[in-house]
Design a protein around this motif. Structure first.
Motif, PDB file in Angstrom:
ATOM      1  N   THR A   1       0.797  -1.258  -0.050  1.00 45.83           N
ATOM      2  CA  THR A   1       0.091  -0.007   0.045  1.00 45.83           C
ATOM      3  C   THR A   1       0.795   1.209   0.160  1.00 45.83           C
ATOM      4  O   THR A   1       0.466   2.229  -0.676  1.00 45.83           O
ATOM      5  CB  THR A   1      -0.859   0.058   1.180  1.00 45.83           C
ATOM      6  OG1 THR A   1      -1.675  -1.113   1.152  1.00 45.83           O
ATOM      7  CG2 THR A   1      -1.645   1.239   1.099  1.00 45.83           C
ATOM      8  N   SER A   2       2.127   1.122   0.691  1.00 48.88           N
ATOM      9  CA  SER A   2       3.083   2.170   0.708  1.00 48.88           C
ATOM     10  C   SER A   2       4.348   1.430   0.551  1.00 48.88           C
ATOM     11  O   SER A   2       4.493   0.469   0.943  1.00 48.88           O
ATOM     12  CB  SER A   2       3.021   2.999   1.884  1.00 48.88           C
ATOM     13  OG  SER A   2       3.080   2.333   2.989  1.00 48.88           O
ATOM     14  N   VAL A   3       5.475   2.290  -0.189  1.00 50.57           N
ATOM     15  CA  VAL A   3       6.915   1.702  -0.364  1.00 50.57           C
ATOM     16  C   VAL A   3       7.690   2.729  -0.253  1.00 50.57           C
ATOM     17  O   VAL A   3       7.299   4.235  -0.510  1.00 50.57           O
ATOM     18  CB  VAL A   3       6.738   0.944  -1.802  1.00 50.57           C
ATOM     19  CG1 VAL A   3       5.929  -0.298  -1.778  1.00 50.57           C
ATOM     20  CG2 VAL A   3       6.418   1.766  -2.800  1.00 50.57           C
ATOM     21  N   LEU A   4       8.984   2.632   0.128  1.00 57.29           N
ATOM     22  CA  LEU A   4      10.024   3.644  -0.052  1.00 57.29           C
ATOM     23  C   LEU A   4      11.223   2.888  -0.511  1.00 57.29           C
ATOM     24  O   LEU A   4      11.510   1.743  -0.162  1.00 57.29           O
ATOM     25  CB  LEU A   4       9.871   4.292   1.226  1.00 57.29           C
ATOM     26  CG  LEU A   4      10.489   3.618   2.470  1.00 57.29           C
ATOM     27  CD1 LEU A   4      11.905   3.535   2.645  1.00 57.29           C
ATOM     28  CD2 LEU A   4       9.996   4.659   3.671  1.00 57.29           C
ATOM     29  N   LEU A   5      12.490   3.718  -0.963  1.00 56.25           N
ATOM     30  CA  LEU A   5      13.629   3.287  -0.800  1.00 56.25           C
ATOM     31  C   LEU A   5      14.575   4.598  -0.345  1.00 56.25           C
ATOM     32  O   LEU A   5      14.446   5.567  -0.678  1.00 56.25           O
ATOM     33  CB  LEU A   5      14.106   3.400  -2.366  1.00 56.25           C
ATOM     34  CG  LEU A   5      13.318   2.225  -3.262  1.00 56.25           C
ATOM     35  CD1 LEU A   5      13.883   2.280  -4.865  1.00 56.25           C
ATOM     36  CD2 LEU A   5      14.136   0.971  -2.606  1.00 56.25           C
ATOM     37  N   ALA A   6      15.270   4.025   0.869  1.00 56.30           N
ATOM     38  CA  ALA A   6      15.863   4.917   1.745  1.00 56.30           C
ATOM     39  C   ALA A   6      17.002   4.204   2.348  1.00 56.30           C
ATOM     40  O   ALA A   6      16.776   3.162   2.681  1.00 56.30           O
ATOM     41  CB  ALA A   6      15.146   5.610   2.552  1.00 56.30           C
ATOM     42  N   ASP A   7      18.164   4.914   2.603  1.00 54.79           N
ATOM     43  CA  ASP A   7      19.046   4.351   3.376  1.00 54.79           C
ATOM     44  C   ASP A   7      18.846   4.477   4.784  1.00 54.79           C
ATOM     45  O   ASP A   7      19.543   5.343   5.591  1.00 54.79           O
ATOM     46  CB  ASP A   7      20.371   5.018   2.927  1.00 54.79           C
ATOM     47  CG  ASP A   7      21.633   4.258   3.895  1.00 54.79           C
ATOM     48  OD1 ASP A   7      21.448   3.241   4.462  1.00 54.79           O
ATOM     49  OD2 ASP A   7      22.720   4.881   3.750  1.00 54.79           O
ATOM     50  N   LEU A   8      18.220   3.589   5.401  1.00 51.81           N
ATOM     51  CA  LEU A   8      17.604   3.521   6.762  1.00 51.81           C
ATOM     52  C   LEU A   8      18.577   2.970   7.769  1.00 51.81           C
ATOM     53  O   LEU A   8      18.543   3.137   8.938  1.00 51.81           O
ATOM     54  CB  LEU A   8      16.148   3.078   7.019  1.00 51.81           C
ATOM     55  CG  LEU A   8      15.097   3.821   6.336  1.00 51.81           C
ATOM     56  CD1 LEU A   8      13.696   3.168   6.163  1.00 51.81           C
ATOM     57  CD2 LEU A   8      15.020   5.035   7.030  1.00 51.81           C
ATOM     58  N   ASP A   9      19.494   2.113   7.225  1.00 55.73           N
ATOM     59  CA  ASP A   9      20.581   1.623   8.279  1.00 55.73           C
ATOM     60  C   ASP A   9      21.922   2.239   8.204  1.00 55.73           C
ATOM     61  O   ASP A   9      22.819   2.043   8.793  1.00 55.73           O
ATOM     62  CB  ASP A   9      20.569   0.101   8.182  1.00 55.73           C
ATOM     63  CG  ASP A   9      21.259  -0.186   6.506  1.00 55.73           C
ATOM     64  OD1 ASP A   9      21.403   0.567   5.707  1.00 55.73           O
ATOM     65  OD2 ASP A   9      21.393  -1.385   6.248  1.00 55.73           O
ATOM     66  N   GLY A  10      22.057   3.187   7.331  1.00 48.39           N
ATOM     67  CA  GLY A  10      23.090   4.072   7.238  1.00 48.39           C
ATOM     68  C   GLY A  10      24.533   3.436   6.572  1.00 48.39           C
ATOM     69  O   GLY A  10      25.681   3.783   6.754  1.00 48.39           O
ATOM     70  N   ASP A  11      24.161   2.120   5.593  1.00 51.98           N
ATOM     71  CA  ASP A  11      25.383   1.751   5.181  1.00 51.98           C
ATOM     72  C   ASP A  11      25.690   2.104   3.594  1.00 51.98           C
ATOM     73  O   ASP A  11      26.726   1.719   3.069  1.00 51.98           O
ATOM     74  CB  ASP A  11      25.305   0.105   5.173  1.00 51.98           C
ATOM     75  CG  ASP A  11      24.287  -0.128   4.256  1.00 51.98           C
ATOM     76  OD1 ASP A  11      23.489   0.728   3.574  1.00 51.98           O
ATOM     77  OD2 ASP A  11      23.823  -1.422   3.819  1.00 51.98           O
ATOM     78  N   GLY A  12      24.895   3.349   3.362  1.00 53.81           N
ATOM     79  CA  GLY A  12      25.030   3.627   2.005  1.00 53.81           C
ATOM     80  C   GLY A  12      24.528   3.074   1.018  1.00 53.81           C
ATOM     81  O   GLY A  12      24.936   3.505  -0.209  1.00 53.81           O
ATOM     82  N   ARG A  13      23.667   2.252   1.269  1.00 54.29           N
ATOM     83  CA  ARG A  13      22.905   1.538  -0.004  1.00 54.29           C
ATOM     84  C   ARG A  13      21.205   1.550   0.511  1.00 54.29           C
ATOM     85  O   ARG A  13      20.954   1.783   1.563  1.00 54.29           O
ATOM     86  CB  ARG A  13      23.121   0.187   0.103  1.00 54.29           C
ATOM     87  CG  ARG A  13      24.838  -0.201  -0.240  1.00 54.29           C
ATOM     88  CD  ARG A  13      25.015  -1.767  -0.099  1.00 54.29           C
ATOM     89  NE  ARG A  13      24.611  -2.318  -1.504  1.00 54.29           N
ATOM     90  CZ  ARG A  13      24.765  -3.599  -1.790  1.00 54.29           C
ATOM     91  NH1 ARG A  13      25.903  -4.267  -1.185  1.00 54.29           N
ATOM     92  NH2 ARG A  13      24.541  -3.907  -3.215  1.00 54.29           N
ATOM     93  N   LEU A  14      20.589   1.989  -0.609  1.00 51.63           N
ATOM     94  CA  LEU A  14      19.118   2.019  -0.260  1.00 51.63           C
ATOM     95  C   LEU A  14      18.518   0.757   0.230  1.00 51.63           C
ATOM     96  O   LEU A  14      18.655  -0.307  -0.394  1.00 51.63           O
ATOM     97  CB  LEU A  14      18.346   2.552  -1.644  1.00 51.63           C
ATOM     98  CG  LEU A  14      18.984   3.799  -2.339  1.00 51.63           C
ATOM     99  CD1 LEU A  14      18.342   4.071  -3.425  1.00 51.63           C
ATOM    100  CD2 LEU A  14      18.814   4.886  -1.388  1.00 51.63           C
ATOM    101  N   ASP A  15      17.586   0.854   1.015  1.00 47.15           N
ATOM    102  CA  ASP A  15      16.819  -0.344   1.546  1.00 47.15           C
ATOM    103  C   ASP A  15      15.482  -0.068   1.158  1.00 47.15           C
ATOM    104  O   ASP A  15      14.954   0.938   0.654  1.00 47.15           O
ATOM    105  CB  ASP A  15      16.790  -0.227   3.094  1.00 47.15           C
ATOM    106  CG  ASP A  15      18.080   0.099   3.836  1.00 47.15           C
ATOM    107  OD1 ASP A  15      19.197  -0.596   3.212  1.00 47.15           O
ATOM    108  OD2 ASP A  15      18.291   0.826   4.737  1.00 47.15           O
ATOM    109  N   LEU A  16      14.717  -1.367   0.854  1.00 42.85           N
ATOM    110  CA  LEU A  16      13.312  -1.554   0.554  1.00 42.85           C
ATOM    111  C   LEU A  16      12.421  -1.433   1.708  1.00 42.85           C
ATOM    112  O   LEU A  16      12.482  -2.617   2.462  1.00 42.85           O
ATOM    113  CB  LEU A  16      13.383  -2.570  -0.327  1.00 42.85           C
ATOM    114  CG  LEU A  16      11.990  -2.933  -1.218  1.00 42.85           C
ATOM    115  CD1 LEU A  16      12.254  -3.688  -2.389  1.00 42.85           C
ATOM    116  CD2 LEU A  16      10.942  -3.745  -0.284  1.00 42.85           C
ATOM    117  N   GLY A  17      11.516  -0.622   1.719  1.00 48.91           N
ATOM    118  CA  GLY A  17      10.443  -0.623   2.709  1.00 48.91           C
ATOM    119  C   GLY A  17       9.011  -0.725   2.086  1.00 48.91           C
ATOM    120  O   GLY A  17       8.904  -0.269   0.967  1.00 48.91           O
TER     121      GLY A  17
END
Length: 723
Positions: free
Chosen positions: A687-703
């Motif tokens: 229903t909602s999605v995001l791409l953001a570096d939430l763990d701070g390792d320099g790579r985008l994470d999938l939410g």
């Protein structure tokens, strides 16, 4: 008559008040109005129970205590410098010998050391007792100091060219010059000469040319036949300072003849190849929500947590934080008032409780549904993420008119959305302000500042539910109405649904200026207005370019603008949820290549993403499309949410599908490069999605948000390192 007058005089005399002695109350000898127990010294009219205690060694207020609360603290002053040691003070009316009312002397044996003294260079003494001796004190008098050298890399050797006046050597200031690279702590006179092509010891000789070099510092290099930066796991090492041609630093390539296979590669689904040398083939195809390494659960049943998720640096620490909308939350305002919870990044694997957030904003009244839609970006340009919260059921502007709350960062603590810095209130009942379209518009008026677009899908002028999209300039403050917007675009017919979707478009026509993309899914079309916009009101029919879909497909329910094919021009993604390319209502997302100089139709799309099965309604307004470079190849990748997907098993479990760019041709949802699937009936993951570096390792994470998962809704996260 004389007898009567005498009698009256006698009676008058008898009527006079007797003195205190005659009445038994005690005489008031000093005339201060007090006697007996109320006057402990009836010879002094300044002493009584109403008197003020003064420091005179007397009980002025007759309370039994002498000089209470008025005596001064005096501290022992052993060196006679006017400042006493921080010892137990003596309380007195006047200073006893050898004391002072001033404390804070950190050396009461040295009259030159006290809080009023000047800090001077004297071998580490804290002259002014502020805890900062010599160079540590910014107020130090350097007249007795010496010329030393700046030591920016703290290696003990100074930069010859940067002379610093100081009391003596200390961190950042060296007692000797000679550092040939004051930005590298491993480079200075006396450092070991290493095999790194640097003159480590500053003697003018580099690596093996230096007689003192360390051969043990040579590195092992491994043959890299396919040139992917990873050496053959079975290859023989060569020891050199720097790699020979065709060699790499690590022997970890499981297929040194294939440049698409290495530990840096992404494991592509369905190709039966261990692309990332993990030892497992197709291990990410697909991932069930239950196996996601991170999840955040709603606080209470019915919260619908994950209905919307966004990320920004809300607390200013340089790392993205996660904001989760929970429009079903019951708050002090009432049932389904809604809420937004913020979790501070970096996030780590595990389970987070949205009931214990970094910050929280709650809806105002029952039925507001705050958090049904969110946006987060730095609207005012101060470096903090700003939070935009939509509450489409709010009545403050008009009944069911909806409100968008804008709060400028930093954001912390718990409070109401009504404490926001700005509110966009409805003009009329059922406007549904912000219900679908909400976000940054780019610089549409050419003033150098980001603007904001807000959808008003319930707008009824010129026809019922014609809809509208409002552009607000800069950073709004206070209460504003969509009708007060700088630029206001309306539909033309009933149920054109302008304002249902929207996106930051960027430069669509290639002239270097930001433009406006206005979808109208009820009209099966999207409209382009080229910047800079001159302000005012316009109908969609006045747009410079129009993109048309087939009747009934709902083109524009989802909209995004990005460079999909890597040619440098902005392309447009438009969702058509009721398109039937791969089954009835399977849905399609069309990709149109920029620049846009003339009208288009869906027949001219350069790529399509298709639902792949009937009823999936890919590209619906109830889901989202986001983008970012997940695999690090410089091309934008696309993450699509599809809450009606059943590929995980249960009906409407949902999915979030990632497609690596650049995109060309036709791709079905089931062929995505990465997929997170919902494993709970009606969980509606995606229903909602995001791409953001939430763990701070320099790579985008999938939410992905799954508002129907569990009792309260859940947000799932796949970290970029595992994609």
């Amino acid at each position: 008559m004389r007898r009567l007058a005498l009698l009256l005089v006698l009676l008058g005399a008898c009527a006079e008040t007797p003195d205190k002695a005659d009445s038994g109350l005690g005489a008031d000898l000093d005339g201060d109005g007090f006697s007996g127990a109320d006057d402990c010294d009836d010879s002094d009219d300044t002493v009584n129970i109403d008197a003020t205690e003064v420091c005179d060694e007397r009980d002025n207020d007759c309370d039994g205590d002498v000089d209470e609360g008025v005596r001064t603290k005096f501290y022992p002053d052993g060196d006679g410098d006017g400042f006493g040691a921080d010892a137990e003070p003596v309380r007195a009316c006047a200073a006893p010998a050898g004391t002072t009312p001033e404390s804070g002397d950190c050396d009461d044996a040295d009259p030159a050391v006290h809080p009023a003294a000047a800090e001077v260079c004297n071998a580490g003494l804290d002259d002014d007792c502020d805890g900062l001796p010599d160079d540590a004190d910014p107020d130090v008098d350097l007249s007795a100091g010496q010329d030393l050298w700046a030591d920016a890399d703290f290696d003990g050797a100074g930069d010859d060219a940067v002379v610093v006046r100081a009391c003596g050597p200390h961190p950042g200031v060296a007692g000797a010059p000679g550092d040939c690279d004051d930005s590298a702590p491993a480079v200075h006179p006396g450092a070991p000469e290493l095999c790194d092509e640097l003159d480590n010891d500053c003697d003018g000789a580099v690596d093996a040319a230096d007689l003192d070099w360390d051969p043990a510092s040579m590195l092992d290099w491994f043959p890299d036949a396919d040139g992917d930066g990873h050496g053959d796991a079975g290859g023989a090492a060569v020891a050199q300072c720097f790699p020979p041609v065709g060699y790499a630093p690590d022997a970890d390539d499981c297929a040194d003849s294939d440049p698409t296979v290495s530990p840096s590669a992404f494991d592509r689904c369905g190709d039966a190849v261990d692309n990332d040398c993990s030892g497992v083939v197709d291990e990410t195809c697909p991932v069930a929500a239950a196996d996601a390494p991170f999840r955040a659960d709603g606080a209470a049943a019915g919260d619908l947590a994950g209905q919307r998720i966004v990320a920004a640096d809300f607390n200013g620490d340089g790392r993205p934080d996660l904001a989760v909308g929970a429009p079903g939350r019951e708050t002090v305002g009432g049932a389904t008032a809604g809420a937004v919870a913020l979790l501070a990044g970096p996030l780590v694997p595990g389970v987070a409780d949205l009931g214990v957030p970094l910050a929280e904003r709650v809806g105002v009244a029952a039925g507001d549904r705050a958090g049904d839609r969110l946006a987060a970006f730095d609207l005012d340009g101060d470096g903090y993420g700003d939070l935009l919260t939509e509450a489409w059921g709010n009545d403050e502007g008009a009944s069911n008119g909806g409100t968008v709350y804008i709060e400028y960062g930093p954001i912390s603590g718990v409070g109401s959305v009504n404490g926001a810095d700005a509110r966009v209130l409805a003009d009329a009942a059922n406007d549904l302000v912000g219900r679908s379209a909400l976000g940054p518009a780019g610089d549409l008026d050419g003033d150098g500042r980001d603007d904001l677009f807000i959808g008003v899908p319930g707008w009824d002028d010129p026809a019922e539910d014609a809809g509208a999209l409002a552009v607000l300039l800069g950073s709004p403050a206070g209460d504003v109405r969509p009708s007060e917007a700088y630029f206001f675009v309306t539909g033309e017919r009933s149920e054109d649904e302008v304002g249902v979707g929207g996106a930051r478009a960027g430069d669509l026509d290639g002239d270097g200026l930001d433009d406006l993309l206005v979808p109208a899914p009820g009209a099966d079309a999207a409209f382009l207005f080229f910047g800079p916009l001159g302000g005012g009101v316009a109908a969609i029919g006045e747009a410079e370019v129009r993109i048309d879909g087939s009747a009934g497909e709902g083109l524009g329910a989802t909209a995004r603008a990005l460079d999909a094919d890597g040619d440098g021009a902005v392309d447009i993604f438009l969702g058509a949820p009721t398109a039937d390319a791969t089954g009835q209502d399977s849905g399609t997302v069309y990709v149109f290549g920029g620049p846009f100089l003339a009208d288009r139709t869906t027949a001219e799309a350069i790529a399509t993403l298709r639902g792949g099965a009937a009823g999936r309604r890919l590209g619906a307004a109830s889901a989202e499309l986001v983008h970012g470079d997940v695999d690090g190849d410089g091309a934008e990748d696309i993450l699509l949410g599809n809450p009606l997907d059943n590929s995980g098993g249960p009906a409407n479990g949902g999915a979030a599908a990632l497609f690596f760019g650049p995109l060309t041709g036709a791709r079905d949802l089931d062929t995505a490069d990465r997929t997170l699937v919902g494993d709970e009936r009606d969980g509606a993951l995606g229903t909602s999605v995001l791409l953001a570096d939430l763990d701070g390792d320099g790579r985008l994470d999938l939410g992905a948000g799954a508002p129907g998962a569990g009792a309260a809704g859940t947000v799932f996260l796949l970290f970029g390192s595992g994609l």
